[in-house]
Write an enzyme that holds these catalytic residues in place. Structure first.
Site, PDB file in Angstrom:
ATOM      1  N   HIS A 184      18.944  58.018 -39.384  1.00  0.00           N
ATOM      2  CA  HIS A 184      18.520  59.485 -39.372  1.00  0.00           C
ATOM      3  C   HIS A 184      18.903  60.538 -38.288  1.00  0.00           C
ATOM      4  O   HIS A 184      18.433  60.505 -37.209  1.00  0.00           O
ATOM      5  CB  HIS A 184      17.004  59.216 -39.550  1.00  0.00           C
ATOM      6  CG  HIS A 184      16.359  60.612 -40.254  1.00  0.00           C
ATOM      7  ND1 HIS A 184      17.127  61.892 -40.227  1.00  0.00           N
ATOM      8  CD2 HIS A 184      14.853  60.746 -40.463  1.00  0.00           C
ATOM      9  CE1 HIS A 184      16.055  62.735 -40.840  1.00  0.00           C
ATOM     10  NE2 HIS A 184      15.124  62.012 -41.086  1.00  0.00           N
ATOM     11  N   HIS A 187      17.346  66.792 -39.514  1.00  0.00           N
ATOM     12  CA  HIS A 187      15.885  67.492 -39.615  1.00  0.00           C
ATOM     13  C   HIS A 187      15.344  67.540 -38.329  1.00  0.00           C
ATOM     14  O   HIS A 187      13.995  67.801 -38.306  1.00  0.00           O
ATOM     15  CB  HIS A 187      15.169  66.480 -40.747  1.00  0.00           C
ATOM     16  CG  HIS A 187      15.862  66.586 -42.124  1.00  0.00           C
ATOM     17  ND1 HIS A 187      15.343  65.793 -43.106  1.00  0.00           N
ATOM     18  CD2 HIS A 187      16.902  67.163 -42.544  1.00  0.00           C
ATOM     19  CE1 HIS A 187      15.927  65.928 -43.908  1.00  0.00           C
ATOM     20  NE2 HIS A 187      17.156  66.787 -43.903  1.00  0.00           N
ATOM     21  N   TYR A 189      15.102  65.825 -35.730  1.00  0.00           N
ATOM     22  CA  TYR A 189      14.404  64.657 -34.906  1.00  0.00           C
ATOM     23  C   TYR A 189      15.519  64.260 -34.018  1.00  0.00           C
ATOM     24  O   TYR A 189      16.308  64.842 -33.592  1.00  0.00           O
ATOM     25  CB  TYR A 189      14.261  63.295 -35.924  1.00  0.00           C
ATOM     26  CG  TYR A 189      13.206  63.827 -36.773  1.00  0.00           C
ATOM     27  CD1 TYR A 189      11.757  64.214 -36.414  1.00  0.00           C
ATOM     28  CD2 TYR A 189      13.325  64.014 -38.301  1.00  0.00           C
ATOM     29  CE1 TYR A 189      11.013  64.643 -37.357  1.00  0.00           C
ATOM     30  CE2 TYR A 189      12.399  64.237 -39.352  1.00  0.00           C
ATOM     31  CZ  TYR A 189      10.875  64.634 -38.758  1.00  0.00           C
ATOM     32  OH  TYR A 189      10.282  65.130 -39.586  1.00  0.00           O
TER      33      TYR A 189
END
Length: 394
Positions: A184, A187, A189
């Site tokens: 990931h 977004h 993070y």
């Protein structure tokens, strides 16, 4: 890389994603659901993911924590302890029993955390010591919303230790039976906090130039690929998304810089990654409200098509897609796969509903992040048996 026309390709066309043979192109997107009590995947997760499984379908789990410093929501699952690994095995087995393929999304929220989620109440870690602005609120364990605190910028020597945590989490995911993992890097993070020049204010080898800002992501990818193989690794990025203040002065340039490095890694390893997963700009409009204005057609098309053409491998899109938008993206050759989030929450048989062009259940936003193992989680209705087709055929 786009080769020729994709005319005739639909959401229901089969697709070969490396060594994985998919029967359709409707992917379950990773979505935080807060049902893993105390970080341990529960039996409800097996039911939830199994409900959304189809033969030859592809699922990506909710963000799954790589360490005890990684959380920014209550009751999200981890994959850094043996107990978590053992609990995930039951979920993976349930999905495989339905004939689906499942990847585990590896997640560290970085500064998008709070002292209440940190060991001994410490400060969240990040690329920076600048907090997320008051425009955003964090969900706390008691159900209230708080402000994001000042994070602690990682020391240069600490960054390889976090890279190692991603690597160990990936190995644990394979131990749990997952078919692969998604890194990931989107977004707002932790990885995105290094990528975006609107956040990353470092003056060491991980800050400044786009090459330096890409270094942390690429070290994570290289480490994970070396541990479990390129064909088990997907990467998610969102260069144009400003979620949690994740702004960049040149989103397309950043996206292409990441892609250039991923392509080079694939060439050097003589092996392709499983896929690249990119969130479209319309996510910003749809992500925070029940309805919103998509980005202009021109900005959507230019950004995504430029990255799609540059990337040498399977390209997945997400971000506010409907059935029609997904069909259009595939027919135009703008994506190989399309991932769906909210529509999959409220329609466990979304693939069948899309195939029949049947009405969709409405999702209930207020139950997205509750801890109830049934309500708003596994209780959304399936189509009646009289629909003329069964899930077993998909």
């Amino acid at each position: 890389m786009v080769e020729g026309s994709a005319e005739g390709t639909t959401l229901f066309s089969p697709y070969k994603m490396g060594k994985f043979s998919l029967s359709h192109r409707v992917v379950l997107a990773p979505m935080t659901r807060c049902r893993a009590l105390n970080g341990i995947p529960q039996p409800a997760l097996a039911e939830y993911y199994s409900q959304r499984s189809t033969k030859g379908g592809f699922l990506i789990t909710e963000g799954t924590l790589i360490s005890n410093t990684a959380a920014g929501f209550p009751h999200v699952p981890g994959i850094f302890t043996d107990e978590q690994v053992e609990s995930w095995k039951k979920i993976v087995d349930a999905v495989h029993a339905k004939g689906s393929i499942i990847f585990c999304q590896l997640w560290h929220v970085g500064r998008a955390s709070h002292q209440v989620y940190q060991p001994a109440g410490g400060s969240p870690i990040s690329s920076t010591s600048t907090p997320i602005t008051g425009r955003w609120r964090i969900l706390l364990p008691d159900g209230s919303y708080g402000t994001y605190p000042k994070p602690r910028a990682l020391e240069t020597y600490e960054i390889p230790l976090v890279v190692e945590q991603y690597c160990r989490a990936a190995i644990n995911a394979i131990r749990a039976g997952f078919d692969g993992i998604e890194i990931h890097g989107a977004h707002g993070y932790l990885i995105d906090q290094f990528l975006k020049d609107g956040i990353n204010d470092r003056v060491d080898e991980y800050g400044g130039s786009v090459t330096n800002r890409c270094k942390f992501l690429m070290q994570v990818v290289q480490s994970v690929v070396a541990a479990i193989g390129a064909d088990r690794v997907g990467v998610r990025i969102s260069p144009a998304i400003d979620h949690l203040d994740a702004l960049d002065s040149n989103p397309l340039g950043l996206g292409l810089a990441v892609i250039e490095r991923l392509n080079k890694l694939q060439q050097n390893n003589a092996a392709q990654l499983a896929y690249l997963h990119v969130t479209q700009p319309r996510y910003t409009a749809y992500g925070q409200t029940e309805s919103g204005r998509p980005g202009t057609e021109d900005e959507e098309t230019h950004l995504i098509r430029s990255m799609r053409k540059a990337y040498e491998g399977t390209f997945m899109c997400s971000g506010g897609f409907t059935r029609e938008l997904g069909m259009q993206a595939l027919a135009d050759g703008d994506a190989d796969l399309v991932s769906y989030g909210r529509l999959f929450i409220s329609n466990p048989d979304l693939v069948l509903r899309f195939k029949l062009n049947a009405p969709l259940n409405r999702y209930i936003r207020k139950t997205f992040y509750t801890q109830d193992p049934v309500i708003g989680y596994t209780d959304y209705p399936f189509l009646s048996k009289g629909s003329g087709e069964s899930l077993s055929r998909l």
